[in-house]
Design a protein around this motif. Structure first.
Motif, PDB file in Angstrom:
ATOM      1  N   SER A   1      14.315  55.847  12.764  1.00 34.03           N
ATOM      2  CA  SER A   1      13.677  56.660  11.736  1.00 34.03           C
ATOM      3  C   SER A   1      14.430  57.968  11.515  1.00 34.03           C
ATOM      4  O   SER A   1      15.003  58.542  12.444  1.00 34.03           O
ATOM      5  CB  SER A   1      12.232  56.973  12.144  1.00 34.03           C
ATOM      6  OG  SER A   1      11.463  55.801  12.210  1.00 34.03           O
ATOM      7  N   LYS A   2      14.407  58.436  10.281  1.00 32.96           N
ATOM      8  CA  LYS A   2      15.042  59.714   9.962  1.00 32.96           C
ATOM      9  C   LYS A   2      14.181  60.853  10.483  1.00 32.96           C
ATOM     10  O   LYS A   2      12.953  60.832  10.359  1.00 32.96           O
ATOM     11  CB  LYS A   2      15.209  59.841   8.445  1.00 32.96           C
ATOM     12  CG  LYS A   2      15.693  61.216   8.003  1.00 32.96           C
ATOM     13  CD  LYS A   2      15.973  61.293   6.522  1.00 32.96           C
ATOM     14  CE  LYS A   2      17.312  60.665   6.210  1.00 32.96           C
ATOM     15  NZ  LYS A   2      17.752  60.959   4.817  1.00 32.96           N
ATOM     16  N   THR A  23       8.197  53.841   2.800  1.00 40.11           N
ATOM     17  CA  THR A  23       8.523  53.067   4.000  1.00 40.11           C
ATOM     18  C   THR A  23       7.948  53.676   5.275  1.00 40.11           C
ATOM     19  O   THR A  23       7.860  53.001   6.302  1.00 40.11           O
ATOM     20  CB  THR A  23      10.045  52.962   4.180  1.00 40.11           C
ATOM     21  OG1 THR A  23      10.588  54.278   4.390  1.00 40.11           O
ATOM     22  CG2 THR A  23      10.702  52.314   2.959  1.00 40.11           C
ATOM     23  N   ASN A  24       7.584  54.969   5.191  1.00 34.31           N
ATOM     24  CA  ASN A  24       7.116  55.706   6.374  1.00 34.31           C
ATOM     25  C   ASN A  24       8.186  55.727   7.470  1.00 34.31           C
ATOM     26  O   ASN A  24       7.873  55.839   8.669  1.00 34.31           O
ATOM     27  CB  ASN A  24       5.821  55.099   6.913  1.00 34.31           C
ATOM     28  CG  ASN A  24       4.992  56.117   7.683  1.00 34.31           C
ATOM     29  OD1 ASN A  24       5.000  57.301   7.364  1.00 34.31           O
ATOM     30  ND2 ASN A  24       4.297  55.667   8.711  1.00 34.31           N
ATOM     31  N   ASP A  25       9.446  55.628   7.056  1.00 34.58           N
ATOM     32  CA  ASP A  25      10.562  55.515   7.998  1.00 34.58           C
ATOM     33  C   ASP A  25      11.110  56.903   8.345  1.00 34.58           C
ATOM     34  O   ASP A  25      12.260  57.224   8.080  1.00 34.58           O
ATOM     35  CB  ASP A  25      11.661  54.637   7.382  1.00 34.58           C
ATOM     36  CG  ASP A  25      12.817  54.395   8.342  1.00 34.58           C
ATOM     37  OD1 ASP A  25      12.582  54.441   9.558  1.00 34.58           O
ATOM     38  OD2 ASP A  25      13.950  54.172   7.862  1.00 34.58           O
ATOM     39  N   TYR A  26      10.265  57.745   8.913  1.00 32.10           N
ATOM     40  CA  TYR A  26      10.701  59.088   9.280  1.00 32.10           C
ATOM     41  C   TYR A  26       9.816  59.633  10.398  1.00 32.10           C
ATOM     42  O   TYR A  26       8.682  59.167  10.619  1.00 32.10           O
ATOM     43  CB  TYR A  26      10.659  60.038   8.082  1.00 32.10           C
ATOM     44  CG  TYR A  26       9.265  60.292   7.528  1.00 32.10           C
ATOM     45  CD1 TYR A  26       8.518  61.390   7.955  1.00 32.10           C
ATOM     46  CD2 TYR A  26       8.692  59.446   6.592  1.00 32.10           C
ATOM     47  CE1 TYR A  26       7.248  61.630   7.458  1.00 32.10           C
ATOM     48  CE2 TYR A  26       7.429  59.672   6.089  1.00 32.10           C
ATOM     49  CZ  TYR A  26       6.709  60.766   6.528  1.00 32.10           C
ATOM     50  OH  TYR A  26       5.444  60.993   6.040  1.00 32.10           O
ATOM     51  N   LYS A  27      10.370  60.621  11.090  1.00 31.43           N
ATOM     52  CA  LYS A  27       9.612  61.360  12.099  1.00 31.43           C
ATOM     53  C   LYS A  27       9.605  62.820  11.688  1.00 31.43           C
ATOM     54  O   LYS A  27      10.666  63.433  11.522  1.00 31.43           O
ATOM     55  CB  LYS A  27      10.255  61.199  13.476  1.00 31.43           C
ATOM     56  CG  LYS A  27       9.520  61.975  14.572  1.00 31.43           C
ATOM     57  CD  LYS A  27      10.198  61.803  15.930  1.00 31.43           C
ATOM     58  CE  LYS A  27       9.466  62.610  17.003  1.00 31.43           C
ATOM     59  NZ  LYS A  27      10.140  62.479  18.325  1.00 31.43           N
ATOM     60  N   LEU A  76      11.153  57.549   1.744  1.00 30.36           N
ATOM     61  CA  LEU A  76      10.472  57.917   2.977  1.00 30.36           C
ATOM     62  C   LEU A  76       8.964  57.749   2.854  1.00 30.36           C
ATOM     63  O   LEU A  76       8.299  57.259   3.779  1.00 30.36           O
ATOM     64  CB  LEU A  76      10.815  59.360   3.360  1.00 30.36           C
ATOM     65  CG  LEU A  76      12.276  59.644   3.725  1.00 30.36           C
ATOM     66  CD1 LEU A  76      12.473  61.127   4.017  1.00 30.36           C
ATOM     67  CD2 LEU A  76      12.719  58.813   4.926  1.00 30.36           C
TER      68      LEU A  76
END
Length: 208
Positions: free
Chosen positions: A2-3, A196-200, A193
């Motif tokens: 995750s980004k 996809t919810n691909d982040y912290k 983002l």
């Protein structure tokens, strides 16, 4: 993986980042006829980034008119030199459009400045500042947002240069194009983002 993004990006880190620059075509528009052709091209594109530039005034209470409207696709940016072309019907048609995805940052202020040049119906625009909260980002400036999302710096050195100069310098043109193009990059990444919810998200409390 995750980004990692921050609610507030550390401004002191920006100076250390590599510089981000627009690498596509930059086309300067100087006449009403060129404006018409450019607008026809732009309205056939799926997404556009917008920005404006105004000659800085160093006199209290005095403000110059908008001198430049920059409109970018992902690979081509048109620089409309409004102090040469005037505020043409084609430009009003572009700004009134409701079919193409059009992006700006703090765009309400730019629209107010453009309305001082002449009346037009405002079409549909997305202000990127209205989207950042969807992923927990609190910063609103283009420079901080780009650094946060991409780890690169957008230079602001040309911001206070003379945008009414007879001929724009290469650095001015690149600066102007980069700002409009960066709106597309930031928008697309924010949407990615969010979807996809691909982040912290890391929360910082001590940023100025």
């Amino acid at each position: 993986m995750s980004k990692i993004i921050y609610n507030q990006f550390d401004k002191q880190l920006i100076a250390q980042l590599p510089v981000a620059q627009f690498e596509g075509r930059i086309i300067v528009i100087l006449t009403p006829g060129e404006t018409e052709k450019a607008v026809n091209y732009l309205l056939a594109q799926p997404i556009l980034g917008f920005d404006t530039e105004t000659r800085p005034s160093f006199k209290r209470g005095h403000q110059h008119r908008v001198a430049l409207l920059q409109v970018s696709t992902p690979d081509t940016c048109f620089l409309f030199r409004l102090n040469h072309t005037g505020f043409t019907p084609a430009l009003k048609r572009l700004l009134a459009d409701r079919t193409v995805v059009k992006l700006g940052l703090s765009w309400h202020d730019d629209l107010n400045s453009l309305h001082r040049l002449g009346q037009f119906t405002t079409g549909e625009f997305i202000d990127i500042q209205s989207l950042v909260g969807s992923v927990g980002i609190e910063d609103l400036s283009l420079q901080k947002l780009y650094a946060n999302l991409f780890g690169k710096k957008i230079s602001k050195r040309q911001q206070l240069s003379n945008w009414e100069a007879d001929i724009l310098g290469d650095k001015q043109k690149l600066y102007a194009a980069t700002d409009a193009w960066a709106c597309i990059k930031i928008y697309e990444e924010l949407i990615r983002l969010r979807d996809t919810n691909d982040y912290k998200l890391i929360i910082r409390e001590d940023n100025e």
